[in-house]
Design a protein around this motif. Structure first.
Motif, PDB file in Angstrom:
ATOM      1  N   ILE A 196       0.872  -1.180   0.000  1.00 53.36           N
ATOM      2  CA  ILE A 196       0.000   0.000   0.000  1.00 53.36           C
ATOM      3  C   ILE A 196       0.906   1.225   0.000  1.00 53.36           C
ATOM      4  O   ILE A 196       1.611   1.482   0.972  1.00 53.36           O
ATOM      5  N   PHE A 197       0.895   1.981  -1.074  1.00 54.71           N
ATOM      6  CA  PHE A 197       1.785   3.141  -1.185  1.00 54.71           C
ATOM      7  C   PHE A 197       1.381   4.240  -0.210  1.00 54.71           C
ATOM      8  O   PHE A 197       2.203   4.803   0.513  1.00 54.71           O
ATOM      9  N   MET A 198       0.081   4.538  -0.174  1.00 56.17           N
ATOM     10  CA  MET A 198      -0.435   5.577   0.716  1.00 56.17           C
ATOM     11  C   MET A 198      -1.951   5.489   0.748  1.00 56.17           C
ATOM     12  O   MET A 198      -2.564   5.124  -0.254  1.00 56.17           O
ATOM     13  N   TYR A 199      -2.538   5.767   1.893  1.00 62.32           N
ATOM     14  CA  TYR A 199      -3.981   5.715   2.163  1.00 62.32           C
ATOM     15  C   TYR A 199      -4.427   4.273   2.404  1.00 62.32           C
ATOM     16  O   TYR A 199      -4.368   3.442   1.506  1.00 62.32           O
ATOM     17  N   GLY A 200      -4.885   4.014   3.593  1.00 63.35           N
ATOM     18  CA  GLY A 200      -5.418   2.702   3.927  1.00 63.35           C
ATOM     19  C   GLY A 200      -4.455   1.793   4.656  1.00 63.35           C
ATOM     20  O   GLY A 200      -4.862   0.752   5.179  1.00 63.35           O
TER      21      GLY A 200
END
Length: 274
Positions: A196-200
Motif C-alpha cells: 500500500i503506497f499511501m492511504y489505507g
C-alpha cells in the motif's frame, strides 16, 4: 527503553514540519525519546531543518510510500529497544503532556496495540477520524456520491459520529495521523503492508492488530491538532493512489463478502449502544 517516533516527509512546509518535530521533542515522558525523520523528498533540503542529538535524519529519495518509510524507522526503533512508537504526520502538533498521559494509559492497559487521542483542527473543531472497517461504498462510493444527505447518513455510523467523540472507546479503524503503537504488538502482527503506497495502510494495520488480540483505542482525555489537507480530494494523482490502495485492500480482505468485517463492525456498534 525508549519512546520513539517517526515522521515521513515529502517537500513539507518547514514551519509546519518543525511544529510536529518540536511537539515530540518537547514531550514529557518517563522514557528517553528519539525521533526518526524519514525524508522521501527527491532532494535532502530538509536535512538542515533541525540539528538535535535525539533526531536521526534518513534520506529516502526512492519514495517507497508512507508505510514503507515508517517501517524503516520502526525497525530502527526496535533495535533501539523502544517500547512505544509514535507514527506522526508532519502536519500534526500537540502539547508536552500528551505522550505522558497516553503512555500511562497504555501501561495500565497492556492489551492495547494502538491508541489515538482526540484530533482537532487548528481552530479547535473536531475531526471525525474514528471509523468502522470500510466497505467499498465507504471508500469509493462516498467519494463520488452526489447526494450529500445519503453520505451524511452513512457517516453518522461509519465515522461513529453518534458517539459524540467524548468517551474512551474501542475503534477498529483509527487515523494514521497519530498512531501511538506498542512495538511488542507490531513484532507479533507485522509492520505496515508495503504494497500500500499511501492511504489505507493504517486500516490494514489496525485490522491485523485486532486479529492478533490487541485493542485499537480512541482516547479523548488528551488532544492533538492536525491541519488535515485532504490531499486525495484536491489532486487527481492522489485520488488515483487512493483508489489503487482501496482496490488492494479489498482484494486482500474482501469486497462485498467480508464476514470478519461484519463481525468486528457489529461488535463495535453493539459496544457503543447501537
Amino acid at each position: 527503553m525508549f519512546v520513539t517516533a517517526s515522521i515521513v516527509c515529502y517537500r513539507n512546509d518547514r514551519k509546519i514540519l518543525l511544529d510536529a518535530i518540536n511537539s515530540f521533542l518537547n514531550s514529557k515522558t518517563d522514557y528517553p525519546i528519539f525521533l526518526y525523520l524519514v525524508d522521501n523528498s527527491p532532494t535532502d533540503e530538509l536535512k538542515s531543518i533541525i540539528n538535535h542529538p535525539n533526531v536521526e535524519y534518513v534520506f529516502n529519495p526512492s519514495n517507497p510510500g508512507f508505510g514503507a518509510a515508517h517501517n524503516i524507522a520502526i525497525k530502527k526503533a526496535i533495535e533501539k529497544n523502544s517500547i512505544y512508537h509514535l507514527v506522526l504526520n508532519p502536519d500534526a502538533y500537540f502539547d508536552e503532556d500528551v505522550l505522558n498521559k497516553l503512555t500511562d494509559y497504555l501501561k495500565s492497559n497492556p492489551d492495547i496495540g494502538n491508541i489515538m487521542p482526540k484530533v482537532l483542527y487548528p481552530d479547535g473543531e473536531i475531526q471525525r477520524l474514528c471509523k468502522l472497517l470500510p466497505t467499498p461504498y465507504d471508500w469509493i462510493g462516498r467519494r463520488f456520491n452526489p447526494f450529500k444527505g445519503m453520505v451524511e447518513k452513512r457517516n453518522e455510523f461509519f465515522e461513529l459520529r453518534f458517539t459524540g467523540y467524548n468517551k474512551i472507546m474501542d475503534v477498529p479503524y483509527l487515523s494514521g495521523c497519530f498512531m501511538f503503537l506498542k512495538l511488542e504488538a507490531l513484532r507479533e502482527v507485522g509492520f505496515f503492508d508495503e504494497k500500500i503506497f499511501m492511504y489505507g495502510e493504517e486500516t490494514d494495520l489496525c485490522r491485523r492488530l485486532i486479529n492478533g488480540g490487541y485493542r485499537t483505542v480512541y482516547y479523548p482525555e488528551v488532544h492533538i491538532y492536525h491541519h488535515f489537507e485532504k490531499g486525495s480530494h484536491k489532486s487527481w494523482r492522489l485520488t488515483k493512489i487512493g483508489m489503487e490502495s482501496a482496490m488492494y485492500y479489498f482484494n486482500k480482505w474482501g469486497w462485498l463478502f467480508d464476514k470478519e468485517r461484519k463481525v468486528i463492525n457489529n461488535r463495535t456498534l453493539k459496544a457503543l449502544g447501537k
